[in-house]
Scaffold this motif. Sequence first.
Motif, short mmCIF file in Angstrom:
data_model
loop_
_atom_site.label_atom_id
_atom_site.label_comp_id
_atom_site.label_asym_id
_atom_site.label_seq_id
_atom_site.Cartn_x
_atom_site.Cartn_y
_atom_site.Cartn_z
N SER A 1 0.84 -1.19 0.00
CA SER A 1 0.00 0.00 0.00
C SER A 1 0.88 1.24 0.00
O SER A 1 2.01 1.23 0.49
N ALA A 2 0.36 2.33 -0.55
CA ALA A 2 1.09 3.59 -0.53
C ALA A 2 1.38 4.02 0.91
O ALA A 2 0.56 3.82 1.81
N GLN A 3 2.55 4.57 1.13
CA GLN A 3 2.90 5.06 2.46
C GLN A 3 1.85 6.06 2.93
O GLN A 3 1.54 7.03 2.25
N THR A 4 1.30 5.79 4.11
CA THR A 4 0.15 6.55 4.60
C THR A 4 0.32 6.85 6.08
O THR A 4 0.82 6.03 6.85
N ASP A 5 -0.12 8.01 6.49
CA ASP A 5 -0.17 8.33 7.91
C ASP A 5 -1.34 9.27 8.17
O ASP A 5 -1.80 9.98 7.27
N LEU A 6 -1.83 9.24 9.41
CA LEU A 6 -2.88 10.12 9.87
C LEU A 6 -2.48 10.70 11.20
O LEU A 6 -1.90 10.00 12.04
N PHE A 7 -2.78 11.98 11.40
CA PHE A 7 -2.50 12.59 12.69
C PHE A 7 -3.42 13.79 12.87
O PHE A 7 -4.04 14.27 11.92
N ILE A 8 -3.52 14.27 14.10
CA ILE A 8 -4.40 15.38 14.44
C ILE A 8 -3.56 16.59 14.78
O ILE A 8 -2.54 16.49 15.48
N VAL A 9 -4.00 17.74 14.28
CA VAL A 9 -3.34 19.00 14.63
C VAL A 9 -4.38 19.99 15.13
O VAL A 9 -5.56 19.91 14.77
N ASP A 10 -3.94 20.92 15.98
CA ASP A 10 -4.84 21.99 16.40
C ASP A 10 -4.80 23.12 15.38
O ASP A 10 -4.14 23.03 14.34
N ILE B 1 -13.13 -8.48 14.31
CA ILE B 1 -12.64 -7.14 13.93
C ILE B 1 -11.43 -7.25 13.02
O ILE B 1 -10.64 -8.19 13.10
N GLY B 2 -11.30 -6.26 12.14
CA GLY B 2 -10.09 -6.06 11.36
C GLY B 2 -9.81 -4.57 11.31
O GLY B 2 -10.73 -3.75 11.32
N SER B 3 -8.53 -4.17 11.25
CA SER B 3 -8.21 -2.74 11.22
C SER B 3 -6.94 -2.50 10.41
O SER B 3 -6.09 -3.38 10.27
N ASN B 4 -6.82 -1.27 9.90
CA ASN B 4 -5.66 -0.83 9.14
C ASN B 4 -5.39 0.64 9.43
O ASN B 4 -6.32 1.43 9.56
N PHE B 5 -4.12 1.00 9.50
CA PHE B 5 -3.70 2.40 9.60
C PHE B 5 -4.42 3.14 10.74
O PHE B 5 -5.06 4.17 10.54
N ASP C 1 -7.50 -7.32 16.21
CA ASP C 1 -6.62 -7.51 15.06
C ASP C 1 -6.24 -6.19 14.42
O ASP C 1 -7.11 -5.36 14.13
N ALA C 2 -4.95 -6.00 14.21
CA ALA C 2 -4.44 -4.84 13.48
C ALA C 2 -3.64 -5.38 12.29
O ALA C 2 -2.60 -6.01 12.47
N HIS C 3 -4.17 -5.16 11.09
CA HIS C 3 -3.51 -5.66 9.88
C HIS C 3 -2.33 -4.76 9.49
O HIS C 3 -1.19 -5.08 9.76
N GLN C 4 -2.64 -3.65 8.82
CA GLN C 4 -1.58 -2.76 8.34
C GLN C 4 -1.27 -1.69 9.39
O GLN C 4 -1.30 -0.50 9.14
N GLY C 5 -1.01 -2.17 10.58
CA GLY C 5 -0.44 -1.33 11.60
C GLY C 5 -1.38 -0.57 12.51
O GLY C 5 -2.36 0.00 12.06
N VAL C 6 -1.06 -0.59 13.79
CA VAL C 6 -1.70 0.27 14.77
C VAL C 6 -0.59 0.88 15.61
O VAL C 6 0.38 0.21 15.98
N ALA C 7 -0.69 2.18 15.86
CA ALA C 7 0.27 2.84 16.74
C ALA C 7 -0.41 3.04 18.09
O ALA C 7 -1.35 3.82 18.20
N ASN C 8 0.02 2.28 19.07
CA ASN C 8 -0.51 2.30 20.43
C ASN C 8 -1.87 1.62 20.49
O ASN C 8 -2.81 2.00 19.78
#
Length: 558
Positions: free
Chosen positions: A207-216, A368-372, A387-394
Amino acid sequence: MKTKLPFIMKYVLLIFLFLINGLMTQAQRKNLPEHNIVITSIEPKTMVYRIDSGELHVNVSPKDVLKFKAAGLVRYSEFGAKGNGQTDDIDAIAATHAFANLHRLVVIADAGATYYIGGKARTVVVQTDTDFGTASFIIDDTEVKDHSAAIFTISSSLKPFKLEKITALKRNQEKIDVPLPGPCLITVTNSNVKQYIRFGLNQNNGSAQTDLFIVDKNGNVDRKAPIIWDFDKITSLSALPIDEQLLKITGGNFTTIANKEESKYAYYNRNIAIRRSNVLVEGLKHNIKGEGAQSAPYGGFINIGDCAYVTVKNTILTGHRTYSTIGAAGKPVTMGTYDLSVNRALHVSFLNCSQTNDINDTKYWGIIGSNFCKNMLYDGCTLSRFDAHQGVANATIRNSTLGHMGINAIGSGLLTIENSTVRGRSFVNLRADYGSTWQGMLVIRNCVFVPAGGKPVTAALISGSNSGQHDFGYVCYMPERITIENLSIDDSQHPDNYQGPAIFSNFNPKMTDNTYQEKFPYIKTKTVILKNITTASKKTLRISDNKFMFKDVTVNTI
């Protein structure tokens, strides 16, 4: 004339206001997702009808507009829903929500009603609080025009926008230098880099390199969900404003009549899709009926994606039967099929959730299944799998019981399991198809492990596989430090040649001496800390069947 003129003027003015109201609602609707629903307020009668093109026309009488606004809510029956379990009510339900979205009204299902939803291609857009209450919903998947379309989509009226000025990002970067209207969910992609290049029977090109994050609003990155990759180049960067007000979805008894399609990867998404941040789903129940000899898989009845701060609470779900197909490697594989799905989402919590079928019954796939994802939580849950397929951070699992498919994860950060019982083949399985990688720490505290649900197996706490010969698109790590405290292992049922439980399974049977060369080195655990580990078999916890692979791991017993 003097007595009639005011009446005529009032009459003309009233008509004018009704016309303007109708024109305004049609203009306003262009800003709503219901692009195939026309709302007017001209005719003296409230009615809903569908034209040949599929467009839904909703006229709400001026009298009813005033009534609904005064009450602050609308019911499905007020837009023509029969609720008799036989008449297809999807158009009436969609019309109710379209009107409620326009005027910011609460939607309430009629108490005791049974709404039948057939196979029409119609998605209900939900943007206001909704109480399904004691009503039932029958979702018939036996003849469906569009199996990929959700039944309900929980969405925001806020729109995403592109961020063009940012050309690169760094791991753990604390701020992005762009002005924002408020807190936003940022999604970034570099399509030139491929990660999660899957290995095995369901192999793929990644999969294409992907990230999600929150900013104020000032661009400060949420420290609880940091940027986890370096982006040397960015091909797509978007910001979705986060709704400040909590949207509540409560109650409802849903039953899916399962599809009878060929067992192949054509996922059904006739579900509740959550695409808005700051949402609570509480008290919902989902059942499944009519599963037969074959079926296409499901992508999660509750499907959470591209959002943050979502809680599913006091909800009862159902595991789907497992079906097989031919995988990408040309060999038979069991298909993943889910009642819960989380993709590209942050701060998602499941509280006091359970399932209707036995969490230890192997006929049913893990729920359950999860990604990113980042910062996922199970608390007080009794479910067949995490289950975390394509990664879980924390990720945190506490006060919960996991069934036959146990805990499966790859990712980074801190993975914490506490006050929980796990009945999988291992306590934590680091998914081999994505390199068995966890770049961070693992903490197990005050837990019970029942290997394979009590079947006679050789128990291993941490399982996985990595030959060091496959490029997954990233460096693969085992947890740097593993802390296991107050763990009870019920290995009373075990094979005759059982030597006792192992900390690690044999991750690479070919790695038996220094002659083995890894093309893509697998970074091993540095330290394991053990405190108060007990076994029903009275056998001592050992390092692994592969002592050479884990010879440099320091094990401290305190």
